[in-house]
Design a protein around this motif. Structure first.
Motif, mmCIF file in Angstrom:
data_model
loop_
_atom_site.group_PDB
_atom_site.id
_atom_site.type_symbol
_atom_site.label_atom_id
_atom_site.label_comp_id
_atom_site.label_asym_id
_atom_site.label_seq_id
_atom_site.Cartn_x
_atom_site.Cartn_y
_atom_site.Cartn_z
ATOM 1 N N ARG A 204 181.009 1.783 86.332
ATOM 2 C CA ARG A 204 179.873 1.409 87.201
ATOM 3 C C ARG A 204 179.124 2.655 87.665
ATOM 4 O O ARG A 204 177.888 2.651 87.759
ATOM 5 C CB ARG A 204 180.382 0.598 88.398
ATOM 6 N N THR A 205 179.863 3.722 87.971
ATOM 7 C CA THR A 205 179.217 4.980 88.367
ATOM 8 C C THR A 205 178.330 5.512 87.241
ATOM 9 O O THR A 205 177.190 5.935 87.478
ATOM 10 C CB THR A 205 180.283 6.034 88.732
ATOM 11 N N ALA B 119 176.966 3.781 84.829
ATOM 12 C CA ALA B 119 175.804 2.896 84.692
ATOM 13 C C ALA B 119 174.722 3.273 85.700
ATOM 14 O O ALA B 119 173.523 3.269 85.372
ATOM 15 C CB ALA B 119 176.230 1.444 84.866
ATOM 16 N N ASP B 120 175.138 3.612 86.912
ATOM 17 C CA ASP B 120 174.173 4.030 87.938
ATOM 18 C C ASP B 120 173.522 5.369 87.556
ATOM 19 O O ASP B 120 172.328 5.577 87.794
ATOM 20 C CB ASP B 120 174.866 4.165 89.294
ATOM 21 N N ILE B 121 174.308 6.269 86.967
ATOM 22 C CA ILE B 121 173.765 7.563 86.525
ATOM 23 C C ILE B 121 172.713 7.349 85.442
ATOM 24 O O ILE B 121 171.633 7.946 85.476
ATOM 25 C CB ILE B 121 174.897 8.482 86.007
ATOM 26 N N HIS B 122 173.018 6.472 84.483
ATOM 27 C CA HIS B 122 172.046 6.175 83.420
ATOM 28 C C HIS B 122 170.766 5.579 84.006
ATOM 29 O O HIS B 122 169.657 5.957 83.604
ATOM 30 C CB HIS B 122 172.650 5.196 82.417
ATOM 31 N N ALA B 123 170.916 4.655 84.945
ATOM 32 C CA ALA B 123 169.742 4.016 85.537
ATOM 33 C C ALA B 123 168.879 5.043 86.260
ATOM 34 O O ALA B 123 167.641 5.020 86.167
ATOM 35 C CB ALA B 123 170.181 2.908 86.493
ATOM 36 N N TYR B 124 169.526 5.966 86.973
ATOM 37 C CA TYR B 124 168.787 6.994 87.695
ATOM 38 C C TYR B 124 168.062 7.920 86.721
ATOM 39 O O TYR B 124 166.885 8.247 86.896
ATOM 40 C CB TYR B 124 169.754 7.792 88.570
ATOM 41 N N THR C 182 174.496 10.865 93.032
ATOM 42 C CA THR C 182 175.938 10.675 93.159
ATOM 43 C C THR C 182 176.475 11.677 94.169
ATOM 44 O O THR C 182 175.740 12.515 94.682
ATOM 45 C CB THR C 182 176.659 10.896 91.819
#
Length: 322
Positions: free
Chosen positions: A102-103, A105-110, A32
């Motif tokens: 959405r941010t 969700a991207d943090i969790h995926a990473y 991020t």
């Protein structure tokens, strides 16, 4: 219980390595544009649904001015909305926007990608050990920071549950826990581990008998403690308490008392006239627990039935009125 210097240094070295490998040394985190504190703030707002800046500062252990600047940036970037609290117009609730969701969700995926990639290097037993150890350590750090009362649940710790009856892997885990603890603290070796493994395996084949039972403490699907009552091997309406052991990470958590309580309730329900256990001199914490459940030392002598010379002890608990 105070950890020894070598263990402390090993944990500190591992912690520094984790900080580097997880990217906390960089100015931004989790792919991020945000700092580690801002990423954690977004995750906490999502987890709680809403939170005030003051609550966020307390939870993250940051000063209010730093949190205020961080929140202002998140609001400016469209990640967070501020809304007046219904019970205090002076305070504002922080909520994620659709963009903020959405941010996150991207943090969790990473983060999940990082963990899965690392765990792929370990076998299933090691994976469970990592989960158990990190949860316990994180909880201990938080308890120390907050000065929480002993026994108060802390975030990051997984509940330990007690189960009765056979559980896949119980024979190997009971033998492994015994071997690891007694080798480290008492120098016991292969003879002791073999004797435990053989005994547990033989006993497991008799669990269908009504006077026999085993209880296991389980955390993250991993067995971290055990105790058994063998109602057959001594005869004369006597129960034999066997294989009482806890994983090192669970000592002092109260789970040993839970296991003992289940075992003693079983003995009383079955009406055993007495319960016997054999141990040896020097296991003071276990002795105090035994005595709190009504066991008394009835005999001791030097012996080496476990493969090393120790002062063996026999404790007896009699059924009330027997």
């Amino acid at each position: 219980m105070t950890a020894d210097a070598t263990l402390v240094n090993d944990i500190r070295a591992a912690s520094r390595c984790m900080v580097r490998e997880l990217g906390f040394m960089a100015s931004t985190l989790a792919a991020t544009q945000y700092s580690a504190s801002a990423v954690h703030a977004l995750l906490e707002i999502e987890a709680r649904g809403s939170i005030t800046a003051a609550q966020l500062a307390e939870f993250l252990g940051l000063d209010k001015s730093s949190v205020s600047r961080m929140v202002a940036k998140l609001v400016k970037n469209g990640e967070v909305n501020e809304q007046p609290c219904t019970d205090d117009a002076r305070a504002k609730q922080l909520l994620l926007t659709a963009h903020g969701s959405r941010t996150v969700a991207d943090i969790h995926a990473y983060g999940q990608m990082q963990v899965r990639s690392a765990m792929a290097q370990l076998n299933p037993s090691q994976q469970q050990a990592v989960a158990q150890g990190l949860s316990a350590y994180a909880g201990a750090l938080q308890t120390h920071r907050l000065g929480a009362k002993a026994g108060q649940p802390t975030a990051g710790t997984s509940a330990i549950t007690v189960h009765s009856g056979y559980r896949p892997g119980v024979i190997g885990r009971v033998a492994e826990m015994h071997a690891a603890f007694y080798a480290r603290h008492w120098g016991f070796g292969q003879f002791f581990e073999s004797k435990v493994a053989t005994g547990v395996a033989e006993f497991a084949g008799r669990l269908a008998e009504p006077g026999n039972q085993i209880w296991t403490a389980v955390q993250n699907d991993r067995i971290v403690g055990s105790v058994a009552i063998d109602g057959q091997d001594l005869g004369d309406n006597q129960a034999h308490l066997r294989w009482f052991i806890l994983d090192d990470g669970c000592r002092g958590s109260g789970v040993g008392r839970q296991l003992m309580a289940q075992a003693m309730a079983f003995c009383d329900q079955r009406g055993f006239a007495s319960t016997q256990l054999w141990t040896f001199q020097g296991l003071d914490a276990a002795r105090r627990l035994y005595e709190s459940f009504g066991f008394a030392l009835v005999h001791e002598e030097a012996g080496q039935q476990w493969g090393s010379k120790v002062v063996e002890q026999q404790f007896t608990r009699r059924l009330h009125g027997a």
